[in-house]
Design a protein around this motif. Structure first.
Motif, PDB file in Angstrom:
ATOM      1  N   MET A   1       6.161  -4.177   7.784  1.00  0.00           N
ATOM      2  CA  MET A   1       6.421  -3.500   6.509  1.00  0.00           C
ATOM      3  C   MET A   1       6.299  -4.468   5.348  1.00  0.00           C
ATOM      4  N   LYS A   2       6.053  -5.728   5.672  1.00  0.00           N
ATOM      5  CA  LYS A   2       6.114  -6.753   4.631  1.00  0.00           C
ATOM      6  C   LYS A   2       5.108  -6.543   3.518  1.00  0.00           C
ATOM      7  N   TYR A   4       3.991  -3.921   2.059  1.00  0.00           N
ATOM      8  CA  TYR A   4       4.114  -2.800   1.122  1.00  0.00           C
ATOM      9  C   TYR A   4       5.035  -3.145  -0.052  1.00  0.00           C
ATOM     10  N   SER A   5       4.623  -2.715  -1.206  1.00  0.00           N
ATOM     11  CA  SER A   5       5.474  -2.859  -2.382  1.00  0.00           C
ATOM     12  C   SER A   5       6.294  -1.600  -2.571  1.00  0.00           C
ATOM     13  N   TYR A   6       7.521  -1.781  -2.864  1.00  0.00           N
ATOM     14  CA  TYR A   6       8.364  -0.614  -3.098  1.00  0.00           C
ATOM     15  C   TYR A   6       8.834  -0.603  -4.539  1.00  0.00           C
ATOM     16  N   ILE A   7       8.874   0.549  -5.084  1.00  0.00           N
ATOM     17  CA  ILE A   7       9.497   0.706  -6.390  1.00  0.00           C
ATOM     18  C   ILE A   7      10.982   0.901  -6.141  1.00  0.00           C
ATOM     19  N   PHE A   8      11.774   0.166  -6.820  1.00  0.00           N
ATOM     20  CA  PHE A   8      13.214   0.231  -6.649  1.00  0.00           C
ATOM     21  C   PHE A   8      13.847   0.751  -7.922  1.00  0.00           C
ATOM     22  N   VAL A   9      14.494   1.820  -7.836  1.00  0.00           N
ATOM     23  CA  VAL A   9      15.257   2.275  -8.990  1.00  0.00           C
ATOM     24  C   VAL A   9      16.707   2.276  -8.554  1.00  0.00           C
ATOM     25  N   GLU A  27      19.323   3.957  -4.320  1.00  0.00           N
ATOM     26  CA  GLU A  27      18.102   3.146  -4.322  1.00  0.00           C
ATOM     27  C   GLU A  27      16.989   4.019  -3.777  1.00  0.00           C
ATOM     28  N   THR A  28      15.866   4.021  -4.450  1.00  0.00           N
ATOM     29  CA  THR A  28      14.812   4.919  -3.996  1.00  0.00           C
ATOM     30  C   THR A  28      13.557   4.149  -3.611  1.00  0.00           C
ATOM     31  N   ASN A  29      12.985   4.547  -2.522  1.00  0.00           N
ATOM     32  CA  ASN A  29      11.751   3.943  -2.024  1.00  0.00           C
ATOM     33  C   ASN A  29      10.764   5.031  -1.659  1.00  0.00           C
ATOM     34  N   GLN A  30       9.510   4.667  -1.665  1.00  0.00           N
ATOM     35  CA  GLN A  30       8.496   5.543  -1.091  1.00  0.00           C
ATOM     36  C   GLN A  30       7.752   4.714  -0.054  1.00  0.00           C
ATOM     37  N   LEU A  31       7.781   5.162   1.187  1.00  0.00           N
ATOM     38  CA  LEU A  31       7.172   4.387   2.257  1.00  0.00           C
ATOM     39  C   LEU A  31       5.839   5.019   2.641  1.00  0.00           C
ATOM     40  N   PRO A  32       4.739   4.396   2.247  1.00  0.00           N
ATOM     41  CA  PRO A  32       3.436   4.994   2.564  1.00  0.00           C
ATOM     42  C   PRO A  32       3.078   4.795   4.042  1.00  0.00           C
TER      43      PRO A  32
END
Lengths: 245, 312
Positions: A1-2, A4-9, A27-32
């Motif tokens: 998973m390293k 991938y960039s995640y947007i963190f809000v 905390e919100t992520n989107q995992l493609p």
């Protein structure tokens, strides 16, 4: 998973209610799920496997053959003619009535061609992935003209039972079964429910009563194709220009 | 960063928050036992996309349920409290649905341990009977609070909400669906009657918070993210309700860079999210909850105190 960039809000939520717990933050992520995601769950894979194999055997079933490459084009084409003919013929068969015109929208045919060789059920799904139903409309000559004008304005769609010339973006010299279109006559049109409901700029058809065959257009194509192979024939190559530009 | 470390750091003053009214001493004063973390994983509009998109398509290689299942399992191994939710339109989109009617979709979702879903318009594509036929394969509930099923054979199969208990917290999850008239052929949805989703959401969320004592209320919505017209959408639902904390949406196949935060009727923030479609993404919301010992956290206004991109 390293990789991938995640947007963190991160935010603080304080609920208005006085419950046992309050939301402190989210905390919100989107995992493609990327193409190169390396792992598959083996249990899930083992459930899918027999379906996938069975589906392949269904989809790979040959139902017809093509001897000369059939292409999709505007204003008329060999593939368009075949499918418009199928629409008209099958609507007539399913409703046990005579049909004057068959219409398909150009964008509704999802492959550029059917090339020489076997035609599989999978090919029919590719051709027509949408679950649109084959319906019949009864239109006045005036309504037919308005529908054909829209088809002329978009450069010509596959048609059966009708010929016309595109002139100033309208349908000129409209002939139905070789006879001039009469504004007051009634004509029976085989078409998809998608178009009959106003899709693809067919606004003039919206709200008109529909006679539904309850058969998917895809299944109608399939049945039409199978009729040829049952008679040991290839799918017909019809190169006539039903619409002239 | 682990939640507790983060809170500790916050308490020590390692994060500069500017002129906020954040109750630092209250947050810092809590022991570890006062915090609970819930991980919500979610999908929407998976549309029978069992295998990754095929070669030549716009989304070539993306998605795939076996890969999603692996990712979910990995997160379950790492997190104590996980909910796996879906916002509808499980059906339609590949020959898997055309040929098998949805049974494989339900079997796989059951195996992956989905906790709940709601009804999307395409879930009626095989009619109410077609849906009922496949329900034995679904080991998870279908939630909808704004369709009236009184005259539909679906009545006994759908529930408005479900309350989940994870550790010491209670989570209320309910569903709302889109107007079916004009979208789904009448004969496919039969006698299901659409009712105002805002009203249904408000009354259901109120009951979940006040009668069921839920700490968190999640809405599974198939209304759509937003529209140019004033048609009811997730953003409108968030603004016009109270007691809903999170809206997990679907229908419009919306890809968001990050969830939208919308203030509700009480000026409280609601997280609205949607993760595209076809299982291209798995949504993840890590919700941290704190025990309300002093009963005074509520007087502080919500503050968005961090927004950053990190690489794991």
């Amino acid at each position: 998973m390293k990789k991938y960039s995640y947007i963190f809000v991160v935010l603080l939520l304080l609920s208005a209610c006085s419950k046992a717990y309050l939301i402190y933050d989210v905390e919100t992520n989107q995992l493609p799920i990327h193409a190169d995601y390396p792992n598959k769950d083996e249990e899930i894979e083992s459930i899918i496997s027999p379906y996938r194999d069975d589906l392949a055997s269904t989809m790979d079933k040959v139902i017809a053959r093509v001897e000369i490459d059939l292409f999709k084009d505007k204003p008329s084409s060999s593939l368009g003619n075949l499918l418009a003919d199928a629409t008209l013929a099958m609507a007539s068969e399913y409703t046990r009535s005579s049909i004057d015109i068959g219409i398909i929208n150009y964008g509704g045919i999802r492959v550029p061609s059917l090339t020489k060789g076997p035609v599989t059920i999978g090919n029919v799904y590719e051709l027509m992935p949408f679950d649109n139903y084959l319906v019949v409309l009864s239109l006045t000559g005036k309504q037919v003209q308005s529908m054909l004008d829209a088809i002329a304005a978009s450069g010509g769609w596959p048609v059966a039972g009708v010929t016309f010339t595109i002139k100033d973006n309208t349908a000129d010299d409209v002939q139905i079964n070789g006879k001039r279109l009469h504004n007051e006559s009634t004509y029976r049109i085989a078409i998809s429910d998608y178009l009959a409901n106003g899709g693809d700029n067919m606004n003039m058809l919206k709200g008109l009563p529909q006679e539904n065959t309850n058969v998917l257009l895809r299944d109608a194509f399939k049945a039409y194709f199978e009729d040829f192979s049952n008679n040991d024939q290839a799918l017909p190559y019809i190169n006539e220009m039903r619409i002239i530009k | 960063m682990k939640r507790r470390d983060f809170i500790k750091k916050l308490g020590i003053g390692g994060v500069v928050l500017g002129a906020s009214t954040l109750p630092l001493e209250i947050l810092a004063g809590g022991g570890q036992e006062d915090f609970v973390k819930l991980t919500i994983l979610h999908t929407n509009d998976t549309h029978s996309r069992i295998d990754p998109f095929p070669a030549g398509s716009k989304y070539e290689g993306l998605g795939g349920m076996a890969k999603r299942a692996h990712l979910v399992k990995q997160i379950r191994n790492e997190e104590e409290h996980v909910l796996l939710l879906d916002a509808g339109d499980i059906f339609q989109g590949t020959p898997y649905f055309n040929v098998y009617g949805g049974e494989l979709e339900f079997k796989l979702m059951s195996e992956m341990g989905y906790d709940a879903t709601t009804l999307g318009n395409h879930d009626f594509d095989a009619g109410v009977d077609g849906l009922i036929k496949q329900l034995p394969f679904a080991k998870f509930p279908f939630l909808n609070a704004n369709y009236n099923f009184d005259d539909s054979p679906l009545q006994q199969h759908i529930q408005p909400y479900k309350v989940f208990e994870k550790g010491t917290i209670k989570i209320g999850v309910f569903g709302v669906g889109i107007e079916l008239e004009g979208l789904v052929p009448d004969k496919l949805y039969g006698n299901i009657k659409y009712q105002d989703p805002i009203q249904a959401a408000n009354s259901t969320a109120y009951a979940l918070k006040n009668d069921w004592d839920c700490d968190l209320v999640v809405c599974l919505s198939h209304l759509g993210y937003s529209y140019k017209s004033n048609k009811v959408s997730d953003l409108i639902l968030a603004q016009t309700t109270e007691n809903v904390d999170i809206i997990i949406g679907g229908h419009t196949h919306t890809f968001l860079d990050k969830p939208m935060i919308v203030n509700n009727l009480n000026n409280q923030p609601v997280v609205v999210n949607q993760v595209g479609w076809a299982g291209i993404n798995l949504g993840r919301l890590d919700v941290s909850l704190i025990k309300d010992k002093k009963k005074n956290l509520k007087k502080f206004p919500p503050v968005i105190f961090s927004k950053k991109t990190i690489v794991k």
